[in-house]
Write a protein that holds these residues in place. Structure first.
Motif, PDB file in Angstrom:
ATOM      1  N   SER A   1       0.872  -1.172   0.000  1.00 33.96           N
ATOM      2  CA  SER A   1       0.000   0.000   0.000  1.00 33.96           C
ATOM      3  C   SER A   1       0.912   1.226   0.000  1.00 33.96           C
ATOM      4  O   SER A   1       2.121   1.101   0.123  1.00 33.96           O
ATOM      5  N   SER A   2       0.314   2.404  -0.153  1.00 33.76           N
ATOM      6  CA  SER A   2       1.172   3.589  -0.110  1.00 33.76           C
ATOM      7  C   SER A   2       1.640   3.798   1.330  1.00 33.76           C
ATOM      8  O   SER A   2       0.998   3.346   2.274  1.00 33.76           O
ATOM      9  N   PHE A   3       2.762   4.489   1.466  1.00 30.59           N
ATOM     10  CA  PHE A   3       3.314   4.685   2.798  1.00 30.59           C
ATOM     11  C   PHE A   3       2.340   5.457   3.685  1.00 30.59           C
ATOM     12  O   PHE A   3       2.170   5.144   4.860  1.00 30.59           O
ATOM     13  N   VAL A   4       1.660   6.429   3.113  1.00 32.93           N
ATOM     14  CA  VAL A   4       0.757   7.242   3.933  1.00 32.93           C
ATOM     15  C   VAL A   4      -0.429   6.415   4.434  1.00 32.93           C
ATOM     16  O   VAL A   4      -0.918   6.610   5.536  1.00 32.93           O
ATOM     17  N   THR A   5      -0.859   5.464   3.636  1.00 28.74           N
ATOM     18  CA  THR A   5      -1.948   4.590   4.077  1.00 28.74           C
ATOM     19  C   THR A   5      -1.486   3.714   5.238  1.00 28.74           C
ATOM     20  O   THR A   5      -2.185   3.556   6.241  1.00 28.74           O
TER      21      THR A   5
ATOM     22  N   ARG B   1     -17.628   5.055  13.914  1.00 23.59           N
ATOM     23  CA  ARG B   1     -16.904   6.302  14.151  1.00 23.59           C
ATOM     24  C   ARG B   1     -15.661   6.391  13.267  1.00 23.59           C
ATOM     25  O   ARG B   1     -15.398   7.385  12.619  1.00 23.59           O
ATOM     26  N   LYS B   2     -14.912   5.297  13.242  1.00 22.48           N
ATOM     27  CA  LYS B   2     -13.706   5.278  12.428  1.00 22.48           C
ATOM     28  C   LYS B   2     -14.023   5.619  10.987  1.00 22.48           C
ATOM     29  O   LYS B   2     -13.399   6.461  10.365  1.00 22.48           O
ATOM     30  N   ILE B   3     -15.011   4.921  10.462  1.00 21.45           N
ATOM     31  CA  ILE B   3     -15.336   5.075   9.050  1.00 21.45           C
ATOM     32  C   ILE B   3     -15.841   6.479   8.756  1.00 21.45           C
ATOM     33  O   ILE B   3     -15.446   7.113   7.783  1.00 21.45           O
ATOM     34  N   LEU B   4     -16.678   7.007   9.636  1.00 19.55           N
ATOM     35  CA  LEU B   4     -17.218   8.351   9.408  1.00 19.55           C
ATOM     36  C   LEU B   4     -16.115   9.405   9.470  1.00 19.55           C
ATOM     37  O   LEU B   4     -16.071  10.330   8.666  1.00 19.55           O
ATOM     38  N   LEU B   5     -15.226   9.254  10.420  1.00 24.07           N
ATOM     39  CA  LEU B   5     -14.146  10.232  10.547  1.00 24.07           C
ATOM     40  C   LEU B   5     -13.236  10.218   9.326  1.00 24.07           C
ATOM     41  O   LEU B   5     -12.876  11.258   8.796  1.00 24.07           O
ATOM     42  N   LEU B   6     -12.886   9.037   8.892  1.00 26.89           N
ATOM     43  CA  LEU B   6     -11.991   8.947   7.743  1.00 26.89           C
ATOM     44  C   LEU B   6     -12.654   9.511   6.490  1.00 26.89           C
ATOM     45  O   LEU B   6     -12.034  10.186   5.688  1.00 26.89           O
ATOM     46  N   LYS B   7     -13.947   9.242   6.362  1.00 27.76           N
ATOM     47  CA  LYS B   7     -14.649   9.702   5.166  1.00 27.76           C
ATOM     48  C   LYS B   7     -15.008  11.183   5.262  1.00 27.76           C
ATOM     49  O   LYS B   7     -14.676  11.961   4.380  1.00 27.76           O
ATOM     50  N   GLU B   8     -15.687  11.566   6.307  1.00 29.16           N
ATOM     51  CA  GLU B   8     -16.249  12.921   6.355  1.00 29.16           C
ATOM     52  C   GLU B   8     -15.212  13.974   6.724  1.00 29.16           C
ATOM     53  O   GLU B   8     -15.312  15.113   6.305  1.00 29.16           O
ATOM     54  N   LEU B   9     -14.259  13.605   7.541  1.00 29.44           N
ATOM     55  CA  LEU B   9     -13.324  14.630   8.007  1.00 29.44           C
ATOM     56  C   LEU B   9     -11.977  14.550   7.324  1.00 29.44           C
ATOM     57  O   LEU B   9     -11.261  15.531   7.230  1.00 29.44           O
ATOM     58  N   GLN B  10     -11.597  13.387   6.864  1.00 24.01           N
ATOM     59  CA  GLN B  10     -10.283  13.264   6.251  1.00 24.01           C
ATOM     60  C   GLN B  10     -10.353  13.087   4.744  1.00 24.01           C
ATOM     61  O   GLN B  10      -9.327  13.047   4.076  1.00 24.01           O
ATOM     62  N   ASP B  11     -11.573  12.971   4.237  1.00 21.23           N
ATOM     63  CA  ASP B  11     -11.737  12.868   2.793  1.00 21.23           C
ATOM     64  C   ASP B  11     -11.031  11.691   2.144  1.00 21.23           C
ATOM     65  O   ASP B  11     -10.644  11.772   0.983  1.00 21.23           O
ATOM     66  N   TYR B  12     -10.817  10.632   2.872  1.00 20.50           N
ATOM     67  CA  TYR B  12     -10.253   9.451   2.235  1.00 20.50           C
ATOM     68  C   TYR B  12     -11.316   8.837   1.334  1.00 20.50           C
ATOM     69  O   TYR B  12     -12.515   8.909   1.623  1.00 20.50           O
TER      70      TYR B  12
ATOM     71  N   GLU C   1     -11.798   3.357  -1.225  1.00 20.66           N
ATOM     72  CA  GLU C   1     -10.696   2.407  -1.435  1.00 20.66           C
ATOM     73  C   GLU C   1      -9.583   2.613  -0.403  1.00 20.66           C
ATOM     74  O   GLU C   1      -9.024   1.653   0.122  1.00 20.66           O
ATOM     75  N   GLU C   2      -9.271   3.879  -0.124  1.00 28.32           N
ATOM     76  CA  GLU C   2      -8.223   4.150   0.867  1.00 28.32           C
ATOM     77  C   GLU C   2      -8.654   3.693   2.262  1.00 28.32           C
ATOM     78  O   GLU C   2      -7.874   3.119   3.011  1.00 28.32           O
ATOM     79  N   ILE C   3      -9.910   3.945   2.581  1.00 27.00           N
ATOM     80  CA  ILE C   3     -10.408   3.513   3.891  1.00 27.00           C
ATOM     81  C   ILE C   3     -10.322   1.993   4.000  1.00 27.00           C
ATOM     82  O   ILE C   3      -9.944   1.447   5.029  1.00 27.00           O
ATOM     83  N   ALA C   4     -10.657   1.335   2.897  1.00 27.14           N
ATOM     84  CA  ALA C   4     -10.574  -0.124   2.887  1.00 27.14           C
ATOM     85  C   ALA C   4      -9.162  -0.578   3.233  1.00 27.14           C
ATOM     86  O   ALA C   4      -8.964  -1.506   4.022  1.00 27.14           O
ATOM     87  N   GLU C   5      -8.168   0.098   2.672  1.00 28.30           N
ATOM     88  CA  GLU C   5      -6.783  -0.283   2.971  1.00 28.30           C
ATOM     89  C   GLU C   5      -6.408   0.014   4.409  1.00 28.30           C
ATOM     90  O   GLU C   5      -5.756  -0.792   5.068  1.00 28.30           O
ATOM     91  N   ILE C   6      -6.827   1.181   4.891  1.00 33.39           N
ATOM     92  CA  ILE C   6      -6.466   1.558   6.262  1.00 33.39           C
ATOM     93  C   ILE C   6      -7.089   0.588   7.264  1.00 33.39           C
ATOM     94  O   ILE C   6      -6.457   0.184   8.229  1.00 33.39           O
ATOM     95  N   LEU C   7      -8.337   0.228   7.021  1.00 38.27           N
ATOM     96  CA  LEU C   7      -9.038  -0.617   7.995  1.00 38.27           C
ATOM     97  C   LEU C   7      -8.960  -2.106   7.655  1.00 38.27           C
ATOM     98  O   LEU C   7      -9.564  -2.925   8.346  1.00 38.27           O
TER      99      LEU C   7
END
Ligand SMILES: [Zn+2]
Lengths: 161, 201
Positions: free
Chosen positions: B73-77, B149-160, B163-169
Motif C-alpha cells: 500500500s502507499s506509505f501514507v496509508t 466512528r472510524k469510518i465516518l471520521l476517515l470519510k467525512e473529516l479526512q476525505d479518504y 478504497e483508501e479507507i478499505a486499505e487503512i481498515l
C-alpha cells in the motif's frame, strides 16, 4: 410514518446530490422531510469540524523526533532488558522447582526410576501437604534456592507512551 | 497526496534506509507526513493539547515497525493505519463524556438552529450556532459504535476515498460502502432517539 424514500437515497443525499424529484417528495412527506433536516444538520456539523484550523507540528518536530529515535536505538532499551531478564528468571524458576521436587521425591522412592506425574502428586506424605495447597504455590515460593531479592521489580514493560 | 515519480523514488530510498535502522532517513518522511498525521490525530481525538504527543508516539511506533512495511500500500496509508489504531487505543482509555452544548440550548433554539442549518450554508451561521452544530456531531460520534466512528471520521473529516479507507481498515471496499451507509443511517437514528430522550427528561 415510515417511508423508505430518503433512506434508500441516503448516501447520495448525504454527499449533496439533490434533485427536483427529491424536493417534491420532501414537500409531501413529513417523515422524510424531518429526516432530511437531521441529515443537513449533521452534514453541516461535519463540514464545520472539517474546516477548523488543524493543529500544526511545533517548529523542529521532525528533528527532535529523529534525535529521540537515535537515542532510543542506541543501547538496548530498558524494557527489553527487563523482558530478557524476566524470561531468564522464569526458566530458572521452572528448572529449580523441578529439581526441588525431585530432591523431595527421590530419596523416599529409592533408586532412580522413571517418574510419572502421578508419582509426584499422589504418593507419600508430601501429597497431603500438596493437597492442602491445591495449586502448590506456597511450596514453590518457599523453595530455598529462590531468594525473594532475585525477583525483578514488576517488569517495566513500558512502551514509549 | 500525489507523489511524482521522482518523489516516489526518493521516498522509497528513505524508507529502505529507515528499514536498515537509520533514524536520519526517517526524518524526511516525518517532515513529509507530519501535517497529515496531525490532522488525522486531531480529528480522531478532538483534543488539541494531545495531538503533538500522540503524533510523536505514532512516528516512533512507525519507525519501530517500519520493517513490516512491504510497499504494497502507499506509505501514507500504512502510516494512517498505525495512527488510527494508536488513537483508538488512546481513546479507549481517555474517553470522558462531557456535557453537550447542543442539548443545553432549549428546544426552540434547537429548532431555529436546525432550520437555519437547512436554509443557509453553515458558514453563514453565527459563531454560537456553529459551535453547537460541531458539538452535536462530536457527541453523536462519541455515542456511535467504534467501527462507525472510524469510518465516518476517515470519510467525512479526512476525505479518504472508499478504497483508501478499505486499505487503512483492512476491509474490502464493498464492506466499507455497506458500513458507511449503515453508520450514516445509525447516526441519524441516534439523533432522533437522543432528541426523544431529551424531550422526556
Ligand atoms: Zn418519504
Amino acid at each position: 410514518m415510515n417511508c423508505d424514500y430518503l433512506r434508500e437515497r441516503l448516501d447520495n443525499l448525504w454527499e449533496g446530490a439533490e434533485s427536483a424529484e427529491v424536493t417534491r417528495h420532501l414537500a409531501e412527506c413529513p417523515s422524510c422531510a424531518r429526516e432530511y433536516r437531521d441529515l443537513r444538520v449533521v452534514g453541516a456539523g461535519f463540514r464545520l469540524m472539517k474546516r477548523e484550523a488543524e493543529p500544526e507540528p511545533s517548529i523542529g518536530f521532525a528533528e527532535r523526533l529523529v534525535r529521540q529515535l537515535g537515542e532510543l536505538s542506541k543501547a538496548p532499551s530498558v524494557a527489553e532488558f527487563f523482558e530478557r531478564a524476566g524470561r531468564r528468571f522464569v526458566y530458572a524458576t521452572v528448572v529449580l522447582t523441578f529439581l526441588a521436587l525431585l530432591a523431595i521425591v527421590l530419596p523416599a522412592t529409592g533408586p532412580v526410576r522413571g517418574l510419572s506425574i502421578a508419582d509426584i502428586q499422589l504418593s507419600g506424605p508430601e501429597a497431603q501437604m500438596a493437597n492442602a495447597d491445591p495449586f502448590g504455590e506456597s511450596s514453590l515460593q518457599d523453595a530455598p534456592d529462590l531468594a525473594p531479592e532475585e525477583v525483578p521489580a514488576p517488569a517495566a514493560t513500558h512502551e514509549v507512551k | 497526496m500525489e507523489n511524482s515519480g521522482a518523489q516516489l523514488a526518493q521516498e522509497i530510498q528513505w524508507i529502505k534506509r529507515a528499514q536498515q535502522g537509520e533514524p536520519e532517513a526517517f526524518g524526511p518522511l516525518v517532515q513529509k507526513y507530519q501535517q497529515r498525521v496531525f490532522s488525522l490525530v486531531y480529528h480522531l481525538v478532538r483534543r488539541r493539547d494531545e495531538v503533538e504527543d500522540l503524533a510523536q508516539e505514532i512516528f516512533i511506533k512507525a519507525f519501530r515497525a517500519i520493517r513490516s512495511y512491504n510497499f504494497q500500500s502507499s506509505f501514507v496509508t500504512w502510516l494512517s493505519r498505525i495512527a488510527t489504531n494508536h488513537c483508538y487505543d488512546y481513546l479507549r482509555h481517555e474517553r470522558a463524556s462531557r456535557v453537550s452544548f447542543y442539548w443545553q440550548m432549549g428546544e426552540e433554539s434547537q429548532q431555529e438552529l436546525e432550520a437555519n442549518a437547512q436554509s443557509q450554508p453553515e458558514d453563514a451561521l453565527d459563531h454560537e450556532e456553529q459551535l453547537a452544530l460541531k458539538d452535536l456531531v462530536e457527541k453523536l460520534l462519541e455515542r456511535a459504535p467504534e467501527n462507525d466512528r472510524k469510518i465516518l471520521l476517515l470519510k467525512e473529516l479526512q476525505d479518504y476515498s472508499v478504497e483508501e479507507i478499505a486499505e487503512i481498515l483492512n476491509l474490502k471496499p464493498t464492506t466499507v460502502k455497506v458500513r458507511l451507509h449503515r453508520a450514516r443511517k445509525r447516526m441519524l437514528e441516534d439523533l432522533r432517539q437522543w432528541r426523544e430522550e431529551n424531550k422526556r427528561s
